[in-house]
Structures are given as structure tokens and as C-alpha cells.
Write a protein that holds these residues in place. Structure first.
Motif, PDB file in Angstrom:
ATOM      1  N   UNK A 148      42.292  42.457  37.408  1.00  0.00           N
ATOM      2  CA  UNK A 148      43.194  43.314  36.635  1.00  0.00           C
ATOM      3  C   UNK A 148      43.315  42.849  35.189  1.00  0.00           C
ATOM      4  N   UNK A 149      43.325  41.570  34.975  1.00  0.00           N
ATOM      5  CA  UNK A 149      43.512  41.020  33.634  1.00  0.00           C
ATOM      6  C   UNK A 149      42.317  41.307  32.727  1.00  0.00           C
ATOM      7  N   UNK A 150      41.108  41.297  33.277  1.00  0.00           N
ATOM      8  CA  UNK A 150      39.893  41.449  32.480  1.00  0.00           C
ATOM      9  C   UNK A 150      39.510  42.916  32.274  1.00  0.00           C
ATOM     10  N   UNK A 151      40.264  43.836  32.884  1.00  0.00           N
ATOM     11  CA  UNK A 151      39.893  45.248  32.863  1.00  0.00           C
ATOM     12  C   UNK A 151      40.171  45.900  31.521  1.00  0.00           C
ATOM     13  N   UNK A 152      39.365  46.913  31.213  1.00  0.00           N
ATOM     14  CA  UNK A 152      39.614  47.778  30.060  1.00  0.00           C
ATOM     15  C   UNK A 152      40.433  48.995  30.461  1.00  0.00           C
ATOM     16  N   UNK A 153      40.475  49.304  31.757  1.00  0.00           N
ATOM     17  CA  UNK A 153      41.266  50.415  32.280  1.00  0.00           C
ATOM     18  C   UNK A 153      41.605  50.117  33.734  1.00  0.00           C
ATOM     19  N   UNK A 154      42.752  50.625  34.174  1.00  0.00           N
ATOM     20  CA  UNK A 154      43.224  50.384  35.538  1.00  0.00           C
ATOM     21  C   UNK A 154      43.451  51.715  36.242  1.00  0.00           C
ATOM     22  N   UNK A 155      43.045  51.767  37.515  1.00  0.00           N
ATOM     23  CA  UNK A 155      43.294  52.937  38.357  1.00  0.00           C
ATOM     24  C   UNK A 155      44.140  52.481  39.533  1.00  0.00           C
ATOM     25  N   UNK A 156      45.292  53.117  39.718  1.00  0.00           N
ATOM     26  CA  UNK A 156      46.220  52.734  40.784  1.00  0.00           C
ATOM     27  C   UNK A 156      46.074  53.672  41.970  1.00  0.00           C
ATOM     28  N   UNK A 157      45.903  53.083  43.149  1.00  0.00           N
ATOM     29  CA  UNK A 157      45.798  53.859  44.376  1.00  0.00           C
ATOM     30  C   UNK A 157      47.053  53.660  45.209  1.00  0.00           C
ATOM     31  N   UNK A 158      47.266  54.554  46.169  1.00  0.00           N
ATOM     32  CA  UNK A 158      48.441  54.464  47.023  1.00  0.00           C
ATOM     33  C   UNK A 158      49.565  55.344  46.523  1.00  0.00           C
ATOM     34  N   UNK A 159      50.479  55.640  47.438  1.00  0.00           N
ATOM     35  CA  UNK A 159      51.570  56.569  47.121  1.00  0.00           C
ATOM     36  C   UNK A 159      52.726  55.869  46.421  1.00  0.00           C
ATOM     37  N   UNK A 160      53.533  56.664  45.733  1.00  0.00           N
ATOM     38  CA  UNK A 160      54.779  56.170  45.156  1.00  0.00           C
ATOM     39  C   UNK A 160      54.570  55.392  43.877  1.00  0.00           C
ATOM     40  N   UNK A 161      55.666  54.797  43.434  1.00  0.00           N
ATOM     41  CA  UNK A 161      55.644  53.947  42.242  1.00  0.00           C
ATOM     42  C   UNK A 161      56.347  52.642  42.558  1.00  0.00           C
ATOM     43  N   UNK A 162      56.029  51.621  41.811  1.00  0.00           N
ATOM     44  CA  UNK A 162      56.640  50.312  41.990  1.00  0.00           C
ATOM     45  C   UNK A 162      56.957  49.762  40.604  1.00  0.00           C
ATOM     46  N   UNK A 163      58.227  49.786  40.190  1.00  0.00           N
ATOM     47  CA  UNK A 163      58.565  49.337  38.833  1.00  0.00           C
ATOM     48  C   UNK A 163      58.251  47.863  38.594  1.00  0.00           C
ATOM     49  N   UNK A 164      58.309  47.051  39.659  1.00  0.00           N
ATOM     50  CA  UNK A 164      57.970  45.627  39.485  1.00  0.00           C
ATOM     51  C   UNK A 164      56.483  45.478  39.191  1.00  0.00           C
ATOM     52  N   UNK A 165      55.656  46.185  39.957  1.00  0.00           N
ATOM     53  CA  UNK A 165      54.217  46.155  39.703  1.00  0.00           C
ATOM     54  C   UNK A 165      53.911  46.650  38.291  1.00  0.00           C
ATOM     55  N   UNK A 166      54.545  47.741  37.890  1.00  0.00           N
ATOM     56  CA  UNK A 166      54.319  48.266  36.542  1.00  0.00           C
ATOM     57  C   UNK A 166      54.709  47.249  35.477  1.00  0.00           C
ATOM     58  N   UNK A 167      55.827  46.552  35.700  1.00  0.00           N
ATOM     59  CA  UNK A 167      56.279  45.552  34.728  1.00  0.00           C
ATOM     60  C   UNK A 167      55.300  44.381  34.648  1.00  0.00           C
ATOM     61  N   UNK A 168      54.730  43.977  35.788  1.00  0.00           N
ATOM     62  CA  UNK A 168      53.743  42.897  35.791  1.00  0.00           C
ATOM     63  C   UNK A 168      52.491  43.323  35.036  1.00  0.00           C
ATOM     64  N   UNK A 169      51.985  44.524  35.328  1.00  0.00           N
ATOM     65  CA  UNK A 169      50.769  44.993  34.661  1.00  0.00           C
ATOM     66  C   UNK A 169      50.994  45.206  33.169  1.00  0.00           C
ATOM     67  N   UNK A 170      52.209  45.610  32.778  1.00  0.00           N
ATOM     68  CA  UNK A 170      52.537  45.738  31.355  1.00  0.00           C
ATOM     69  C   UNK A 170      52.349  44.421  30.624  1.00  0.00           C
ATOM     70  N   UNK A 171      52.585  43.322  31.314  1.00  0.00           N
ATOM     71  CA  UNK A 171      52.525  42.006  30.686  1.00  0.00           C
ATOM     72  C   UNK A 171      51.176  41.316  30.925  1.00  0.00           C
ATOM     73  N   UNK A 172      50.531  41.645  32.015  1.00  0.00           N
ATOM     74  CA  UNK A 172      49.234  41.050  32.310  1.00  0.00           C
ATOM     75  C   UNK A 172      48.122  41.680  31.475  1.00  0.00           C
ATOM     76  N   UNK A 173      48.180  43.003  31.301  1.00  0.00           N
ATOM     77  CA  UNK A 173      47.130  43.714  30.569  1.00  0.00           C
ATOM     78  C   UNK A 173      47.758  44.926  29.884  1.00  0.00           C
TER      79      UNK A 173
END
Length: 364
Positions: A148-173
Motif C-alpha cells: 500500500x505504501x509504494x502504490x501510485x493508486x489504491x483500489x479498495x474491495x469489500x463492502x462498507x467504509x472504515x474511517x480508521x482504515x481511511x485515516x491510516x491510508x491518508x497517512x501512509x500514502x
């Protein structure tokens, strides 16, 4: 014709590579299956046609060097490569430097249901049957975070949303565009990759650690610790303090200066329960001739030069999912040498577990 490659990574099953392939008329789809790599067998598909390869040495580097690199050079044009789950795009891009191949984009697929648990867990790849070789001791966390850190773009699979995951990805990449798989427009995703995205490029470990200017304020329990100090670590106290980087921490990256190795910059990197320490080479303060070093590094060192310590410093960035940021900062600060130890640093004989660790890594 020069080959332009789109690399698609991710631990979970997905069809994103196929979607990108269909969105790129005239492109070729390549996929490897490394599940039997330890036995010297690799399965490879090119546009659906299976080839079974038998390698004398069952290792990832052999697969890249003997098969993928010459294949990409031979194909030419645009190639979409669906990486085996055990492959990290950073390692693949490092290998691609040897051939005339341009990385157009690295796309990583993130499973909403599993990624955060994987990124903070302790499971080894071998526990999941995903190890690329018998000696592959990487953790699942190291792989999914690195992907995830080395990516130029991310595709999220699975249903729903997860604000914690979003917050981590906001800071990781923070700069990688993110799209939902269910509404994916593959051509639009590739077009959304910023012009100055990484696209497989590397730095020497002395550049900025806050790539893309991630938000530094906490959100949903996720925080960034940016630890900077102009004082060396006591090697044993730092070794003992490393436990604080495992529980509830997604990622740690940065340069480390230990009193027992005053001329050497160490690189420390962790993800979940996995940690590695490597050697970045000398601090510029320990070198008389700077001509062989990148201009950017020389400029940055000159701008922050300390009259006593030169460019030596600590700089670590820690992304926490639940661990208290204050506790991490306190543990790292307590591992620094005291004024008395610093004054006697040239006379003291420090026990240095990092020297032994590095020797073991070099042998491996």
C-alpha cells in the motif's frame, strides 16, 4: 518498442489486473503463481496461456531475473502484471532498473475487511501458506503495508467504509488516488495518478519521510509521530524500546543514529509485528569527499548542519492505529544517551545488538 508496465499488487484475491488490462487496448496481461516456488516450479500466464517454469533455484530473485525481466523486455508495449500476493512491488521495481522498462503505475488492492488487522498483526506469510521460499520469514504486515505504501493508486474491495482504515491510508500514502472496486473506472484511475507520482522510483533513504505531506493531526485514533532529535540513541536502550513500535502501530520508517556506530546511518522499518534494521551507509559528517553523493542530499545536509554533529540525527515517522503517540515519543526519548554518556561516548564500550543483527541480515 519500450515496455510500459502497470504493476498490480495485493494480498487478497481480486480481478483488478484484468480490469486494467481490458481498459488498455492492445496491452498484455501477465500473471505469476509462486505457490510452488520452493520446489522450483513457477506458473506463468500471458494473456491466459499457461507456461510451467522449472527453476534450478526456487527463489523470488531467480523468478524475476530469469523470467519476468526478459519477458517484459521481449513483449514491448503496455503490459499489465498481476503480481503474486507474496511479491512486493518495491522489490519488483528495484529489479526492473536493470532493463529498459518504464513503470507507468503501481496499483495496490486493499481488502477493507482484512487489511487493517493484517497490517497490525504478527502472522508470518508462512502461516498463511504464502511464503515465497522456505527462508521467507516476512510477516503479512510487512507485505500488505509495503504494497500500500509504494502504490501510485489504491483500489479498495469489500463492502462498507472504515474511517480508521481511511485515516491510516491518508497517512501512509496520502497522494495515491483511492477508488472503490465496485465503481472502478480503470482508465480514469490510471489518469488520476499524479504526474509526479513515484512510478517505481526509489530514494536513498535520506529524503523526506513525510511523503505527500500526510495530515499530522489525529483522526479516529490514528496518529503520526514525527520523532526528530540531535542526540544518538543508546543501542541497548533503543533495542529495549522497540517493543513500543509493535502493538497498535502500522508503520515505522526512518534513519537512526546509535552511539556505538557514530559514522553509520541505520534504517529502521517496521510494520505490525515485523521489524528490520539495515545500513544506509555513512553520514556525510564522516566523509571527506561528498562528490559521490546526490546533490539533494548534500543540500539538505548543508541546510541543517550541526556544528558538533554534522548531519547526524534521529528521524522516525510512526503511524499508529491505536497505540498512544505520547507513549511512543516518551519511549524513544528515554532511549537517547544522557549528557554524561554523550560526553564519554568515545571512551565507552557500548553493547550493540544492532551490529550483530546487521551481520545476520548480511549473511541472509
Amino acid at each position: 518498442m519500450r515496455t510500459e508496465v502497470v504493476l498490480v499488487a495485493g494480498l487478497a484475491d481480486h480481478d483488478v489486473a484484468e480490469e486494467l488490462w481490458r481498459a488498455c487496448p492492445g496491452s498484455v496481461l501477465v500473471r505469476h503463481d509462486l505457490r510452488d516456488l520452493a520446489g522450483g516450479v513457477v506458473r506463468r500466464w500471458v494473456d491466459g496461456e499457461l507456461t510451467v517454469l522449472e527453476l534450478a533455484h526456487g527463489c523470488v530473485s531467480c523468478t524475476l531475473r530469469l523470467d519476468l525481466l526478459p519477458l517484459l523486455e521481449r513483449l514491448g508495449g503496455r503490459v499489465v502484471v498481476h503480481l503474486d500476493p507474496a511479491l512486493e512491488p518495491e522489490a519488483v521495481c528495484f529489479a526492473l532498473r536493470e532493463v529498459d522498462v518504464r513503470v507507468e503505475a503501481v496499483v495496490t488492492v486493499v481488502d477493507r475487511a482484512a487489511w487493517l488487522a493484517d497490517a497490525t498483526g504478527e502472522d508470518a506469510l508462512a502461516d498463511r501458506g504464502l511464503a515465497a521460499a522456505e527462508a521467507d520469514d516476512r510477516t503479512v504486515a510487512q507485505v500488505v503495508v509495503g504494497q500500500a505504501e509504494f502504490a501510485d493508486a489504491l483500489v479498495l474491495t469489500g463492502a462498507g467504509t472504515d474511517p480508521v482504515l481511511d485515516a491510516v491510508l491518508d497517512r501512509l500514502n496520502p497522494r495515491a488516488p483511492r477508488r472503490d472496486r465496485h465503481a472502478l473506472d480503470a482508465a480514469e484511475l490510471l489518469a488520476a495518478v499524479p504526474d509526479d507520482a513515484r512510478r517505481g522510483r526509489f530514494d536513498d533513504g535520506f529524503g523526506t519521510l513525510l511523503h505527500g505531506q500526510p495530515p499530522l493531526e489525529p483522526a479516529h485514533g490514528v496518529a503520526v509521530v514525527h520523532f526528530v532529535e540531535r542526540r544518538p540513541f543508546h543501542p541497548m536502550r533503543l533495542h529495549e524500546a522497540l517493543d513500543v513500535l509493535f502493538d497498535g502501530v502500522v508503520r515505522t520508517r526512518g534513519r537512526v543514529w546509535v552511539a556505538s556506530q557514530p559514522d553509520t546511518a541505520l534504517w529502521l522499518e517496521s510494520a505490525g509485528g515485523g521489524l528490520s534494521v539495515g545500513n544506509l551507509g555513512p553520514w556525510l559528517a564522516a566523509v571527506d569527499d561528498w562528490s559521490g553523493f546526490p546533490v539533494e542530499r548534500r543540500a539538505a545536509a548543508s541546510a541543517t548542519w550541526d556544528p558538533e554533529h554534522g548531519d547526524r540525527s534521529q528521524e522516525l515517522v510512526v503511524i499508529t492505529a491505536s497505540a498512544p503517540a505520547e507513549g511512543i515519543t516518551a519511549a524513544l526519548r528515554e532511549a537517547l544517551v544522557t549528557d554524561e554518556e554523550l560526553a564519554l561516548a568515545d571512551e565507552l564500550e557500548f553493547v550493540d545488538p544492532f551490529a550483530e543483527w546487521h551481520d545476520e541480515m548480511e549473511e541472509a
